[in-house]
Design a protein around this motif. Sequence first.
Motif, PDB file in Angstrom:
ATOM      1  N   VAL A 147      16.690  35.383 -16.953  1.00  0.00           N
ATOM      2  CA  VAL A 147      17.174  34.000 -16.922  1.00  0.00           C
ATOM      3  C   VAL A 147      16.106  33.116 -16.288  1.00  0.00           C
ATOM      4  O   VAL A 147      15.258  33.587 -15.531  1.00  0.00           O
ATOM      5  N   LYS A 148      16.157  31.837 -16.622  1.00  0.00           N
ATOM      6  CA  LYS A 148      15.147  30.901 -16.104  1.00  0.00           C
ATOM      7  C   LYS A 148      15.286  30.685 -14.605  1.00  0.00           C
ATOM      8  O   LYS A 148      14.290  30.606 -13.880  1.00  0.00           O
ATOM      9  N   ASN A 149      16.521  30.549 -14.144  1.00  0.00           N
ATOM     10  CA  ASN A 149      16.768  30.185 -12.750  1.00  0.00           C
ATOM     11  C   ASN A 149      17.968  30.971 -12.232  1.00  0.00           C
ATOM     12  O   ASN A 149      19.091  30.764 -12.684  1.00  0.00           O
ATOM     13  N   LEU A 150      17.729  31.874 -11.302  1.00  0.00           N
ATOM     14  CA  LEU A 150      18.800  32.743 -10.823  1.00  0.00           C
ATOM     15  C   LEU A 150      19.906  31.981 -10.087  1.00  0.00           C
ATOM     16  O   LEU A 150      21.087  32.242 -10.336  1.00  0.00           O
ATOM     17  N   PRO A 151      19.597  31.039  -9.190  1.00  0.00           N
ATOM     18  CA  PRO A 151      20.684  30.303  -8.534  1.00  0.00           C
ATOM     19  C   PRO A 151      21.594  29.577  -9.535  1.00  0.00           C
ATOM     20  O   PRO A 151      22.820  29.579  -9.378  1.00  0.00           O
ATOM     21  N   ARG A 152      21.019  28.946 -10.568  1.00  0.00           N
ATOM     22  CA  ARG A 152      21.845  28.269 -11.570  1.00  0.00           C
ATOM     23  C   ARG A 152      22.677  29.273 -12.364  1.00  0.00           C
ATOM     24  O   ARG A 152      23.821  29.007 -12.732  1.00  0.00           O
ATOM     25  N   PHE A 153      22.085  30.443 -12.632  1.00  0.00           N
ATOM     26  CA  PHE A 153      22.825  31.483 -13.341  1.00  0.00           C
ATOM     27  C   PHE A 153      24.008  31.964 -12.500  1.00  0.00           C
ATOM     28  O   PHE A 153      25.100  32.204 -13.020  1.00  0.00           O
ATOM     29  N   ILE A 154      23.801  32.090 -11.205  1.00  0.00           N
ATOM     30  CA  ILE A 154      24.891  32.471 -10.302  1.00  0.00           C
ATOM     31  C   ILE A 154      26.007  31.430 -10.358  1.00  0.00           C
ATOM     32  O   ILE A 154      27.196  31.771 -10.399  1.00  0.00           O
ATOM     33  N   ASP A 155      25.640  30.149 -10.376  1.00  0.00           N
ATOM     34  CA  ASP A 155      26.650  29.090 -10.494  1.00  0.00           C
ATOM     35  C   ASP A 155      27.479  29.269 -11.769  1.00  0.00           C
ATOM     36  O   ASP A 155      28.710  29.123 -11.749  1.00  0.00           O
ATOM     37  N   ALA A 156      26.800  29.586 -12.876  1.00  0.00           N
ATOM     38  CA  ALA A 156      27.501  29.764 -14.152  1.00  0.00           C
ATOM     39  C   ALA A 156      28.442  30.963 -14.096  1.00  0.00           C
ATOM     40  O   ALA A 156      29.564  30.910 -14.618  1.00  0.00           O
ATOM     41  N   LEU A 157      28.007  32.039 -13.446  1.00  0.00           N
ATOM     42  CA  LEU A 157      28.874  33.211 -13.304  1.00  0.00           C
ATOM     43  C   LEU A 157      30.114  32.863 -12.487  1.00  0.00           C
ATOM     44  O   LEU A 157      31.235  33.251 -12.835  1.00  0.00           O
ATOM     45  N   LYS A 158      29.921  32.130 -11.409  1.00  0.00           N
ATOM     46  CA  LYS A 158      31.057  31.767 -10.543  1.00  0.00           C
ATOM     47  C   LYS A 158      32.055  30.881 -11.289  1.00  0.00           C
ATOM     48  O   LYS A 158      33.271  31.038 -11.144  1.00  0.00           O
ATOM     49  N   GLU A 159      31.551  29.984 -12.122  1.00  0.00           N
ATOM     50  CA  GLU A 159      32.439  29.146 -12.927  1.00  0.00           C
ATOM     51  C   GLU A 159      33.247  29.990 -13.911  1.00  0.00           C
ATOM     52  O   GLU A 159      34.353  29.612 -14.302  1.00  0.00           O
ATOM     53  N   ASP A 160      32.675  31.139 -14.290  1.00  0.00           N
ATOM     54  CA  ASP A 160      33.352  32.046 -15.225  1.00  0.00           C
ATOM     55  C   ASP A 160      34.225  33.073 -14.500  1.00  0.00           C
ATOM     56  O   ASP A 160      34.690  34.038 -15.098  1.00  0.00           O
ATOM     57  N   GLY A 161      34.414  32.899 -13.191  1.00  0.00           N
ATOM     58  CA  GLY A 161      35.312  33.773 -12.438  1.00  0.00           C
ATOM     59  C   GLY A 161      34.691  35.051 -11.928  1.00  0.00           C
ATOM     60  O   GLY A 161      35.399  35.995 -11.570  1.00  0.00           O
ATOM     61  N   VAL A 162      33.351  35.109 -11.880  1.00  0.00           N
ATOM     62  CA  VAL A 162      32.655  36.301 -11.371  1.00  0.00           C
ATOM     63  C   VAL A 162      32.347  36.088  -9.885  1.00  0.00           C
ATOM     64  O   VAL A 162      31.814  35.044  -9.491  1.00  0.00           O
ATOM     65  N   TRP A 163      32.685  37.075  -9.056  1.00  0.00           N
ATOM     66  CA  TRP A 163      32.368  37.028  -7.624  1.00  0.00           C
ATOM     67  C   TRP A 163      30.944  37.528  -7.403  1.00  0.00           C
ATOM     68  O   TRP A 163      30.475  38.434  -8.100  1.00  0.00           O
ATOM     69  N   ILE A 164      30.281  36.964  -6.406  1.00  0.00           N
ATOM     70  CA  ILE A 164      28.887  37.285  -6.123  1.00  0.00           C
ATOM     71  C   ILE A 164      28.778  37.877  -4.720  1.00  0.00           C
ATOM     72  O   ILE A 164      29.096  37.216  -3.730  1.00  0.00           O
ATOM     73  N   TYR A 165      28.317  39.133  -4.644  1.00  0.00           N
ATOM     74  CA  TYR A 165      28.080  39.792  -3.361  1.00  0.00           C
ATOM     75  C   TYR A 165      26.572  40.028  -3.207  1.00  0.00           C
ATOM     76  O   TYR A 165      25.954  40.688  -4.050  1.00  0.00           O
ATOM     77  N   GLY A 166      25.995  39.505  -2.134  1.00  0.00           N
ATOM     78  CA  GLY A 166      24.570  39.679  -1.897  1.00  0.00           C
ATOM     79  C   GLY A 166      24.292  40.723  -0.831  1.00  0.00           C
ATOM     80  O   GLY A 166      24.944  40.743   0.222  1.00  0.00           O
ATOM     81  N   ALA A 167      23.337  41.589  -1.085  1.00  0.00           N
ATOM     82  CA  ALA A 167      22.966  42.627  -0.118  1.00  0.00           C
ATOM     83  C   ALA A 167      22.091  42.021   0.969  1.00  0.00           C
ATOM     84  O   ALA A 167      21.061  41.406   0.686  1.00  0.00           O
ATOM     85  N   ALA A 168      22.515  42.198   2.213  1.00  0.00           N
ATOM     86  CA  ALA A 168      21.752  41.670   3.359  1.00  0.00           C
ATOM     87  C   ALA A 168      21.974  42.594   4.542  1.00  0.00           C
ATOM     88  O   ALA A 168      23.108  42.810   4.976  1.00  0.00           O
ATOM     89  N   GLY A 169      20.891  43.135   5.067  1.00  0.00           N
ATOM     90  CA  GLY A 169      20.998  44.119   6.131  1.00  0.00           C
ATOM     91  C   GLY A 169      21.705  43.617   7.364  1.00  0.00           C
ATOM     92  O   GLY A 169      22.346  44.394   8.093  1.00  0.00           O
ATOM     93  N   GLU A 170      21.627  42.308   7.632  1.00  0.00           N
ATOM     94  CA  GLU A 170      22.218  41.755   8.849  1.00  0.00           C
ATOM     95  C   GLU A 170      23.631  41.227   8.626  1.00  0.00           C
ATOM     96  O   GLU A 170      24.247  40.661   9.548  1.00  0.00           O
ATOM     97  N   ALA A 171      24.183  41.385   7.430  1.00  0.00           N
ATOM     98  CA  ALA A 171      25.516  40.849   7.134  1.00  0.00           C
ATOM     99  C   ALA A 171      26.568  41.441   8.070  1.00  0.00           C
ATOM    100  O   ALA A 171      26.542  42.640   8.379  1.00  0.00           O
ATOM    101  N   ALA A 172      27.512  40.615   8.496  1.00  0.00           N
ATOM    102  CA  ALA A 172      28.539  41.066   9.433  1.00  0.00           C
ATOM    103  C   ALA A 172      29.514  42.040   8.781  1.00  0.00           C
ATOM    104  O   ALA A 172      30.050  42.931   9.452  1.00  0.00           O
ATOM    105  N   ARG A 173      29.765  41.879   7.490  1.00  0.00           N
ATOM    106  CA  ARG A 173      30.715  42.752   6.806  1.00  0.00           C
ATOM    107  C   ARG A 173      29.958  43.838   6.051  1.00  0.00           C
ATOM    108  O   ARG A 173      28.978  43.559   5.343  1.00  0.00           O
ATOM    109  N   ASP A 174      30.398  45.094   6.215  1.00  0.00           N
ATOM    110  CA  ASP A 174      29.718  46.159   5.495  1.00  0.00           C
ATOM    111  C   ASP A 174      30.452  46.469   4.195  1.00  0.00           C
ATOM    112  O   ASP A 174      31.533  45.942   3.922  1.00  0.00           O
ATOM    113  N   LEU A 175      29.857  47.325   3.390  1.00  0.00           N
ATOM    114  CA  LEU A 175      30.358  47.561   2.041  1.00  0.00           C
ATOM    115  C   LEU A 175      31.781  48.115   2.001  1.00  0.00           C
ATOM    116  O   LEU A 175      32.464  47.984   0.977  1.00  0.00           O
ATOM    117  N   ARG A 176      32.290  48.653   3.111  1.00  0.00           N
ATOM    118  CA  ARG A 176      33.642  49.210   3.128  1.00  0.00           C
ATOM    119  C   ARG A 176      34.709  48.144   3.311  1.00  0.00           C
ATOM    120  O   ARG A 176      35.898  48.429   3.183  1.00  0.00           O
TER     121      ARG A 176
END
Length: 239
Positions: A147-176
Amino acid sequence: MLLYGRNPVLEALRGGLVQELLVAHGVEKSFLQELQAFDIRLKFAPRIELDQLAGTTQHQGVIAEVEDLAWASVDDMLDRAEARGETLLLVLLDGVTDPRNFGAIIRSAEVLGAHGVVVEERRSAPLSATVAKAAAGATSFLPVAQVKNLPRFIDALKEDGVWIYGAAGEAARDLRQLDYDRRLALVIGAEGEGLRRLVREKCDELVSIPVRGQVQSLNASVAASILIYHALASRPGSR
């Protein structure tokens, strides 16, 4: 495009993608029989000739000429999920430029059951023989889109009802602690840099992988594998 290595070449043969096959003199009989089962003409050459063609000695005695790898469309991924009657799971890569990591993530995504991998045009390794070899043939089966622009593509996915989870080592919530029983895209950032600020901000959740050792980060392809496996294993009916 030249493709080398036994697993990638065998998968390309199974997919009907091989145009010509070059085999090193002296490969073992059992491997020759595997190749001959595909009813394709074999050309034999000294191993040094394969070294020169592949630009490496790691070709394992076989090189295939195949059609250039082509980008798929996001619609191919949506169709893949719908045809299987499965809840969508995409893998988005933000700045993964190492071709071996890229290929390894494609391999894990295909093996574990994701529906496609999406990269940004300017921030990704190209589809190449190195990627195909690291993917061990998975590029023949899993849609990979650009895709040309990942942030814009993420916006389009969210408008289509897709949830976005980003991997980040310092995130407070873990995968469980997250809900995976929904249409979902997992975002994996570059090693060292992680996710870009804008990409992070567009994620519905940031998620970490619990670690117990002294080294506090994982290779991007390993992190992707763990997240894909956990997401799919957490869905009802997966066991």
